[in-house]
Structure formats: C-alpha cells, structure tokens
Design an enzyme around this catalytic site. Sequence first.
Site, PDB file in Angstrom:
ATOM      1  N   HIS A 164      17.755  26.019 -29.865  1.00 52.62           N
ATOM      2  CA  HIS A 164      18.001  24.739 -29.913  1.00 52.62           C
ATOM      3  C   HIS A 164      17.328  24.037 -31.368  1.00 52.62           C
ATOM      4  O   HIS A 164      16.605  24.727 -32.133  1.00 52.62           O
ATOM      5  CB  HIS A 164      17.113  23.928 -28.812  1.00 52.62           C
ATOM      6  CG  HIS A 164      17.223  22.696 -28.831  1.00 52.62           C
ATOM      7  ND1 HIS A 164      16.486  21.666 -29.447  1.00 52.62           N
ATOM      8  CD2 HIS A 164      17.869  21.832 -27.922  1.00 52.62           C
ATOM      9  CE1 HIS A 164      16.729  20.294 -29.262  1.00 52.62           C
ATOM     10  NE2 HIS A 164      17.872  20.481 -28.359  1.00 52.62           N
ATOM     11  N   ASP A 283      22.786  16.936 -23.007  1.00 48.49           N
ATOM     12  CA  ASP A 283      21.942  16.674 -23.906  1.00 48.49           C
ATOM     13  C   ASP A 283      20.714  15.536 -23.593  1.00 48.49           C
ATOM     14  O   ASP A 283      20.295  14.778 -24.289  1.00 48.49           O
ATOM     15  CB  ASP A 283      22.084  16.632 -25.348  1.00 48.49           C
ATOM     16  CG  ASP A 283      20.910  17.064 -26.519  1.00 48.49           C
ATOM     17  OD1 ASP A 283      19.891  17.308 -25.874  1.00 48.49           O
ATOM     18  OD2 ASP A 283      21.311  17.154 -27.455  1.00 48.49           O
TER      19      ASP A 283
HETATM   20  C1  GRE Z   1      18.223  17.191 -28.975  1.00 49.56           C
HETATM   21  O1  GRE Z   1      17.338  17.574 -28.187  1.00 49.56           O
HETATM   22  O2  GRE Z   1      19.219  17.929 -29.192  1.00 49.56           O
HETATM   23  C2  GRE Z   1      17.921  15.922 -29.722  1.00 49.56           C
HETATM   24  C3  GRE Z   1      16.569  15.498 -30.197  1.00 49.56           C
HETATM   25  C4  GRE Z   1      16.265  14.473 -30.507  1.00 49.56           C
HETATM   26  C5  GRE Z   1      17.270  13.568 -31.114  1.00 49.56           C
HETATM   27  C6  GRE Z   1      18.561  13.977 -30.863  1.00 49.56           C
HETATM   28  C7  GRE Z   1      19.031  15.078 -29.986  1.00 49.56           C
HETATM   29  O3  GRE Z   1      15.610  16.237 -29.726  1.00 49.56           O
HETATM   30  O4  GRE Z   1      20.246  15.297 -30.080  1.00 49.56           O
HETATM   31 ZN    ZN Z   2      18.615  19.105 -27.134  1.00 50.86          ZN
END
Ligand code: GRE
Ligand code: ZN
Length: 320
Positions: A164, A283
């Site tokens: 991620h 997400d």
């Molecule tokens: C994600 O988990 O992909 C994420 C974040 C914070 C802001 C935007 C986002 O952790 O897409």
């Molecule tokens: Zn994410």
Amino acid sequence: MNGKIGLEEHFAIPETMRDSLGFAGPSLMTDLGPRLTDLHDQRLGLMDRYGIEVMILSLNAPAIQRIGDAQHAAEIARRANDHLASEIAKRPDRFRGFAALPMQDAEAAAAEFRRCVQELGFVGAMVNGYSEVGGRDNCVYYDGKSYWPFWSEVETLGVPFYLHPREPSQLKPYEGHPWLIGPAYGFAAETGLHALRLMGCGLFDAYPRLTIVIGHMGEGLTFNLSRIDQRISWAPAGYPAKRKISEYFAQNFYLTTSGHFRDQALINAILEVGADRILFSTDYPFEDVGEAATWFDHASISEADRLKIGRDNAKRLFKL
Ligand code: GRE
Ligand code: ZN
C-alpha cells in the site's frame, strides 16, 4: 452488482489515527476519525446499500511503517491485529483481515504474519511502503537481501502481500510543490517504484509463488509496462532479474480499483493484465463507497469481467 468484495478498506486504532489526517481532503477531516474506527454501524450500512458483501480490512497508513523503533512497531502492530481479529469475530460473514506488519525487523514481521494467518485467520498482509528503521533518514525497501527470508516465509504461508502507498521517501524533488506528495501523485510514484524494485531484483525468480497486490489501478505501472520492458535492455549496468517486468507483473501481481474509478484506466489494465488479475476495492474511508460501487456497477466492461473483478477473483485468491 451484489456480493462485491473490497480489499483496500481501512480502519484505525487510536495510536495510528493521526497518521491519516495529513493526506485527507477538507471534507473528510471532520468525520474521518469516526469513519476509520466504525465498522458495524455506518460502514456496514454503506456496504449493504451498495452491494458489498465482504470487506477485507487493513490498518490505515503509514502507521506501523512510520515507527522508527522496531520493538514499538511490533507492539502496535500486534495491538492493531488483535483488535481487528476481535472485531471480525463479531461479523465473520462481512469482514476479513489483513495483518499489519512491523517490517522494521524482518524476522519479527515474519513471526507476526505467521501468527496472524495461523492463529487469527487473516487472509494476507497489508504493508504501507518502506519502513523507517531508527528514523526518517533510514527508509528501508523490501527488495534488500535481509528481507529474503521474510519473503520465503510469505511464500510458505501462501497468502497475498498488499503493498500500500505512503508518501515518497525522498522529498527533495517535491520541494515547493507539496500538492504532489500525497495521493494525487507521490503515493503512486513511490509505490510503483517499490514494486519495480521487487520485480527487478530477482525476488520472483527465487520465490515464484509470491503474490503481491497493489492498489489504485496498478499505481501507474500498467500504462508503462511495455516501455519499461523495451528500455531495460539498454540499462548500462544490466538488469538482475531473469524475466521481463511484464512477466512478473502478469504472474506475481494483482491490482485493485481502489481510489481510481475510471473506465479508461480499468480497460487499459484489462488489456495489459487481463480481468483475472484485477479486484474491486474502494479505499474507504478516504474514498466514497457509493462513488466506487456506482462507477464499477456501470463500467463499460463485460458482465463476465464484472463478476470476476467484483467478486470471483477475490473469492479464489483469498479462499473465501
Ligand atoms: C490511502 O489509503 O490510499 C489514502 C490515505 C490517505 C489519503 C488518501 C488515500 O491513506 O488514498
Ligand atoms: Zn488505501
């Protein structure tokens, strides 16, 4: 489409809550906290309303990967994983879990991953990019040889590892342009590069049964695969892996639709890797479940592909 399965769906514990605030939009800031901690109320309601049967839950970012002290990282990861397991136990029909891993110490990460799969019933891990080992000036990537025993253990466990995003490790190129650092661009640039490091170092020659998942429609890689393959042949210092990047991408990677709800991008991904390697995700809570699901349910793809991407690929990959 009913019965969808989502696998980039986040929660937080009090210790990691603040990590997400810097990158969330203003409309999110006010209720991001409650949306990250809630599972059984608003979240389940959205899942019912938009045809999501199961969410595979993961800790927010960068969370564990930001903690410089390895022992503290292991402690918070364990706390988050135990919390997640106890929440899943309340609705095992609707929630599954990804392990958070203290990658600051490869051996501790492997042990925690094993515990999460074998004792807590988790179906994989989600790790938020490089880990800060001792501090911000020591950002460690997982292609390094010290991680190969970890990868061997992951292959033995036989469950996917979701890489991620987090913010770029080098911020100099972004100086004066902070708008680029987060999910708009920097997250994908950073994560795509990390994925390429894993492929190019020969990791999948040594452990061919490893499975890596990346989000955001492949973090830009599907569009670039062909050019990367072509021009690697010119690399002056050679290329250490046995096969082309596109071959590893086709055999060791899956990608998800998290946060990228666009027919053009999805069709490009289908043309490059095939519908068998793409999985629906939203997400949440950074993205809107309704927007993600409504887009996906009407995307211009075949109904056969919609079923694969929305549900069947995840059922097969995670043995649900
Ligand atoms: C994600 O988990 O992909 C994420 C974040 C914070 C802001 C935007 C986002 O952790 O897409
Ligand atoms: Zn994410």
